[in-house]
Structures are given as structure tokens and as C-alpha cells.
Scaffold this active site. Structure first.
Site, PDB file in Angstrom:
ATOM      1  N   TYR A  77       0.859  -1.188   0.000  1.00 61.18           N
ATOM      2  CA  TYR A  77       0.000   0.000   0.000  1.00 61.18           C
ATOM      3  C   TYR A  77       0.892   1.233   0.000  1.00 61.18           C
ATOM      4  O   TYR A  77       1.242   1.778   1.045  1.00 61.18           O
ATOM      5  CB  TYR A  77      -0.915   0.022   1.239  1.00 61.18           C
ATOM      6  N   PHE A 226     -14.078  -3.811   0.677  1.00 68.00           N
ATOM      7  CA  PHE A 226     -15.035  -3.220  -0.266  1.00 68.00           C
ATOM      8  C   PHE A 226     -16.469  -3.260   0.270  1.00 68.00           C
ATOM      9  O   PHE A 226     -17.424  -3.293  -0.519  1.00 68.00           O
ATOM     10  CB  PHE A 226     -14.986  -3.906  -1.648  1.00 68.00           C
ATOM     11  N   GLY A 230     -18.164  -1.502  -2.595  1.00 70.45           N
ATOM     12  CA  GLY A 230     -18.963  -2.439  -3.378  1.00 70.45           C
ATOM     13  C   GLY A 230     -18.357  -2.674  -4.743  1.00 70.45           C
ATOM     14  O   GLY A 230     -17.141  -2.868  -4.882  1.00 70.45           O
TER      15      GLY A 230
HETATM   16  N1  LIG Z   1      -7.162  -8.405   0.929  1.00 71.12           N
HETATM   17  C1  LIG Z   1      -7.316  -7.648  -0.137  1.00 71.12           C
HETATM   18  O1  LIG Z   1      -7.083  -8.061  -1.264  1.00 71.12           O
HETATM   19  C2  LIG Z   1      -7.813  -6.225   0.019  1.00 71.12           C
HETATM   20  C3  LIG Z   1      -8.248  -5.534  -1.128  1.00 71.12           C
HETATM   21  C4  LIG Z   1      -8.719  -4.235  -0.961  1.00 71.12           C
HETATM   22  C5  LIG Z   1      -8.738  -3.652   0.279  1.00 71.12           C
HETATM   23  N2  LIG Z   1      -8.302  -4.339   1.374  1.00 71.12           N
HETATM   24  C6  LIG Z   1      -8.341  -3.713   2.724  1.00 71.12           C
HETATM   25  O2  LIG Z   1      -9.697  -3.470   3.024  1.00 71.12           O
HETATM   26  C7  LIG Z   1      -9.860  -2.087   3.389  1.00 71.12           C
HETATM   27  C8  LIG Z   1     -11.233  -1.638   2.929  1.00 71.12           C
HETATM   28  O3  LIG Z   1     -11.264  -1.613   1.513  1.00 71.12           O
HETATM   29  P1  LIG Z   1     -11.358  -0.229   0.716  1.00 71.12           P
HETATM   30  O4  LIG Z   1     -10.732   0.853   1.504  1.00 71.12           O
HETATM   31  O5  LIG Z   1     -10.863  -0.479  -0.655  1.00 71.12           O
HETATM   32  O6  LIG Z   1     -12.922  -0.071   0.517  1.00 71.12           O
HETATM   33  P2  LIG Z   1     -14.137   0.413   1.455  1.00 71.12           P
HETATM   34  O7  LIG Z   1     -13.757   0.498   2.872  1.00 71.12           O
HETATM   35  O8  LIG Z   1     -15.296  -0.403   1.063  1.00 71.12           O
HETATM   36  O9  LIG Z   1     -14.419   1.861   0.832  1.00 71.12           O
HETATM   37  C9  LIG Z   1     -13.449   2.834   0.792  1.00 71.12           C
HETATM   38  C10 LIG Z   1     -13.908   3.892  -0.192  1.00 71.12           C
HETATM   39  O10 LIG Z   1     -15.109   4.500   0.295  1.00 71.12           O
HETATM   40  C11 LIG Z   1     -14.846   5.855   0.715  1.00 71.12           C
HETATM   41  N3  LIG Z   1     -15.421   5.975   2.056  1.00 71.12           N
HETATM   42  C12 LIG Z   1     -14.991   5.442   3.237  1.00 71.12           C
HETATM   43  N4  LIG Z   1     -15.801   5.783   4.243  1.00 71.12           N
HETATM   44  C13 LIG Z   1     -16.791   6.546   3.696  1.00 71.12           C
HETATM   45  C14 LIG Z   1     -17.928   7.206   4.228  1.00 71.12           C
HETATM   46  N5  LIG Z   1     -18.223   7.144   5.522  1.00 71.12           N
HETATM   47  N6  LIG Z   1     -18.719   7.898   3.377  1.00 71.12           N
HETATM   48  C15 LIG Z   1     -18.447   7.972   2.056  1.00 71.12           C
HETATM   49  N7  LIG Z   1     -17.375   7.373   1.489  1.00 71.12           N
HETATM   50  C16 LIG Z   1     -16.548   6.659   2.299  1.00 71.12           C
HETATM   51  C17 LIG Z   1     -13.339   6.017   0.696  1.00 71.12           C
HETATM   52  O11 LIG Z   1     -12.966   7.309   0.270  1.00 71.12           O
HETATM   53  P3  LIG Z   1     -12.438   8.422   1.316  1.00 71.12           P
HETATM   54  O12 LIG Z   1     -10.998   8.136   1.584  1.00 71.12           O
HETATM   55  O13 LIG Z   1     -12.668   9.684   0.562  1.00 71.12           O
HETATM   56  O14 LIG Z   1     -13.287   8.311   2.550  1.00 71.12           O
HETATM   57  C18 LIG Z   1     -12.913   4.991  -0.353  1.00 71.12           C
HETATM   58  O15 LIG Z   1     -13.035   5.515  -1.646  1.00 71.12           O
HETATM   59  C19 LIG Z   1      -8.701  -1.367   2.685  1.00 71.12           C
HETATM   60  O16 LIG Z   1      -8.445  -0.091   3.255  1.00 71.12           O
HETATM   61  C20 LIG Z   1      -7.603  -2.376   2.850  1.00 71.12           C
HETATM   62  O17 LIG Z   1      -7.002  -2.247   4.139  1.00 71.12           O
HETATM   63  C21 LIG Z   1      -7.865  -5.629   1.257  1.00 71.12           C
END
Ligand SMILES: NC(=O)c1ccc[n+]([C@@H]2O[C@H](COP(=O)([O-])OP(=O)(O)OC[C@H]3O[C@@H](n4cnc5c(N)ncnc54)[C@H](OP(=O)(O)O)[C@@H]3O)[C@@H](O)[C@H]2O)c1
Length: 309
Positions: A77, A226, A230
Site C-alpha cells: 500500500y 469493499f 462495493g
Molecule cells: N485483501 C485484499 O485483497 C484487500 C483488497 C482491498 C482492500 N483491502 C483492505 O480493506 C480495506 C477496505 O477496503 P477499501 O478501503 O478499498 O474499501 P471500502 O472500505 O469499502 O471503501 C473505501 C472507499 O469509500 C470511501 N469511504 C470510506 N468511508 C466513507 C464514508 N463514511 N462515506 C463515504 N465514502 C466513504 C473512501 O474514500 P475516502 O478516503 O474519501 O473516505 C474509499 O473511496 C482497505 O483499506 C484495505 O485495508 C484488502
């Protein structure tokens, strides 16, 4: 969710403890955690995407103040000028005793950001890279992140190599990520598995649902990523929000993102949350979602929305 003197919900007062706890092996964590992928820029992997360093550090410190004690990270990351592991180390070391840092290996990125995939023998180097960057002498949780190219194939050689690093004391607990049920079973036959980290949320497919169920039956944490983004995946929550999600949100004075998190946590006591954000307001909202309880009718309506109803 607590209410202020005007009867409105006041997310500022909610801590991650409101989501309840789960045990990752011998480590107790609040179910509502934090994902660090968004700290390095809007898209962690995009060239030129760089976050404000002080803002990202403040988000991490605030998360811990709000009771978050489970943070997901990875050495891959990083954007042009920011590294999630460096930010975590700078913001939080010396680490609170109850803080659980979970990282993942198998994918890697070279200095210019190009992806590569480790052989079983190269996993030790990836674990040591995380140790150096986080400034620790062991890692609390390491997930074996299975590449898409493996499909339904065996993960035994890689998981076996990681199990040896656990035996050697470099890792406390093991998890798997991006797996099918058969791969989870294969890993569990080699060494204890404390968590499964897979994509999951309102739009999850039947196959993803099966992994959530299999984890619960085995008493293993299911850690969705996600859950907010989503189908937008790495792009974030870019799609138009479903009207049912909006309606439920309005009824609670909450946001759609909070409803998505609350629905996900409602899938079972073993389901955790690691929402990712670099935005301090979103962080507060996401932590507060751990206190949001949906009614049976609302859950049924959201389940209906999943199948296009
Ligand atoms: N194992 C794997 O392969 C894998 C893959 C992907 C991710 N991950 C882990 O899982 C975590 C979660 O996944 P993710 O960060 O991709 O997706 P997520 O938590 O589903 O969504 C994050 C997205 O939504 C926005 N967001 C977050 N909180 C919000 C809110 N309260 N209101 C409106 N928008 C919001 C964020 O933008 P802003 O920054 O603008 O809030 C970002 O664009 C990652 O941070 C990572 O640590 C693991």
C-alpha cells in the site's frame, strides 16, 4: 446510536467498542476496525496519487482514540510519496498494547510500483519487509493474499511456508485472503487460521456468501473489504446508491456508507469491518456505524435490494 439534546444521533461520542468484540486467536479486538489502503491517496496504486501526510497521520491517531484496535495494512500500500506502513509506524509507535496490526503477503510491488508475486521462499522477505516498516519484532496477523491467477488451485505450498514463519516466531496468527472454501479448508489442515479477508458487501455473490458462512461455521473471523465501495472496488463508492440503502439511512439520520457497514456487521458475530478512508469525517462516521442497529424489516428490505428487489 447515542442522541444529542436535539434528539439527533451524535457520531462523535461513539467508539469502536459499540460494535462488540471478536477474538483473533488470543487477541481481542473491536469488530469495527480500519483499513489503511486509502491513507496514501485516493487510489493507493495510482501514480501521482498522494495524500496529505499530516491528515493521514491524524486519521490514524483519531482511529485509535475512537477505540479502533484492529488495523489492516500491507507493504504494497504505497503511492508515489506515501507508504501505509510508514504512516502507521510514524503515527502510532510505540504501539498501544491492545493494537492488532494485520498485514498481507504474496503480492509485492517493486520500487516503481510494478506488481510481482512471491514464491514460497520469498514470503520470508515480504514478512521481514513489513517488520522493518512497522518497527516490530513480530507481526500480529499475516494474511496469505491469494492472486487471481491461482483461481481454485492449491495454496498449500505458500501457506505451508507462512506456517513455518509462524513456528519461527515472526508471525503470531495466520489468515487467508481472496480464497474459496476449499482453499480455506486446505489452509486449516496445515495450520490454524484466525481470519478470512475477502471482498464482501451488499452486492456479494452467492460464492462470496458461501465463504462468509464457512468462516462462521469454523469459528473464524470474516473480514470483508469493499463493504462500502462495493462494485466500485479500488475506485471507491462511485456507483449511484441503491434507493433502499438511502431510505434506511434517512430513517436513522445516518449515511449510506454507515448502513452498508451496519448491514455487513449484521451478517454474523464473526463478521468484522475494516472500512478504508483518508477522510477524518468519514472515519468518525464509520466508527459510529458500529452502533447502528437495523431492524428486521430494514435488513429484509436490504436483502431484497441485493437480489434486485
Ligand atoms: N485483501 C485484499 O485483497 C484487500 C483488497 C482491498 C482492500 N483491502 C483492505 O480493506 C480495506 C477496505 O477496503 P477499501 O478501503 O478499498 O474499501 P471500502 O472500505 O469499502 O471503501 C473505501 C472507499 O469509500 C470511501 N469511504 C470510506 N468511508 C466513507 C464514508 N463514511 N462515506 C463515504 N465514502 C466513504 C473512501 O474514500 P475516502 O478516503 O474519501 O473516505 C474509499 O473511496 C482497505 O483499506 C484495505 O485495508 C484488502
Amino acid at each position: 446510536m447515542p442522541e444529542d439534546h436535539r434528539g439527533r444521533t451524535s457520531p462523535e461520542t461513539v467508539t469502536a467498542a459499540a460494535s462488540g468484540t471478536w477474538r483473533l486467536g488470543d487477541l481481542t479486538i473491536n469488530r469495527l476496525g480500519f483499513g489503511s489502503m486509502r491513507l496514501t491517496g485516493r487510489s493507493a496504486f495510482a501514480a501521482g496519487s498522494t495524500s496529505d501526510r499530516e491528515r493521514s497521520i491524524a486519521v490514524l491517531r483519531r482511529a485509535v482514540e475512537l477505540g479502533v484496535n484492529h488495523i489492516d495494512t500491507a507493504s504494497f500500500y504505497f503511492s508515489a510519496l506515501r507508504s501505509a506502513n510508514e504512516l502507521i509506524n510514524s503515527a502510532l509507535a510505540p504501539y498501544p498494547d491492545d493494537l492488532v496490526l494485520a498485514t498481507k503477503v504474496w503480492p509485492g510491488r517493486d520500487a516503481s510500483g510494478e506488481w510481482w508475486w512471491a514464491t514460497p521462499e520469498q514470503l520470508r522477505g515480504q514478512v521481514e519487509e513489513n517488520l522493518r516498516q512497522l518497527g516490530r519484532d513480530h507481526l500480529d496477523v499475516v494474511n496469505l493474499r491469494v492472486p487471481p491467477s491461482v483461481g481454485t488451485g492449491s495454496i498449500a505450498d505458500h501457506f505451508g511456508a507462512l506456517a513455518e514463519l509462524r513456528e519461527a516466531g515472526l508471525i503470531r496468527h495466520l489468515g487467508v485472503s481472496h480464497v474459496r472454501p476449499a482453499q480455506l479448508a486446505e489452509a486449516r489442515a496445515i495450520a490454524p487460521v484466525v481470519c478470512v479477508q475477502n471482498p464482501y458487501g451488499l452486492e456479494a455473490s452467492a460464492a462470496q456468501e458461501e465463504v462468509l458462512r464457512a468462516s462462521g461455521e469454523a469459528g473464524i473471523a470474516f473480514v470483508p473489504y469493499f463493504a462500502i465501495a462495493g462494485a466500485g472496488r479500488e475506485q471507491g463508492a462511485v456507483a449511484a446508491e441503491h434507493e433502499t440503502v438511502r431510505e434506511v439511512a434517512r430513517a436513522h439520520g445516518a449515511t449510506p456508507a454507515q448502513v452498508r457497514l451496519a448491514w455487513t456487521l449484521g451478517r454474523g458475530p464473526h463478521v468484522l469491518a475494516i472500512p478504508g478512508t483518508g477522510n477524518p469525517d468519514h472515519l468518525t462516521e464509520n466508527v459510529a456505524a458500529g452502533a447502528l442497529r437495523l431492524t428486521e424489516e430494514e435488513t429484509a428490505a436490504l436483502n431484497g435490494a441485493r437480489s434486485g428487489g
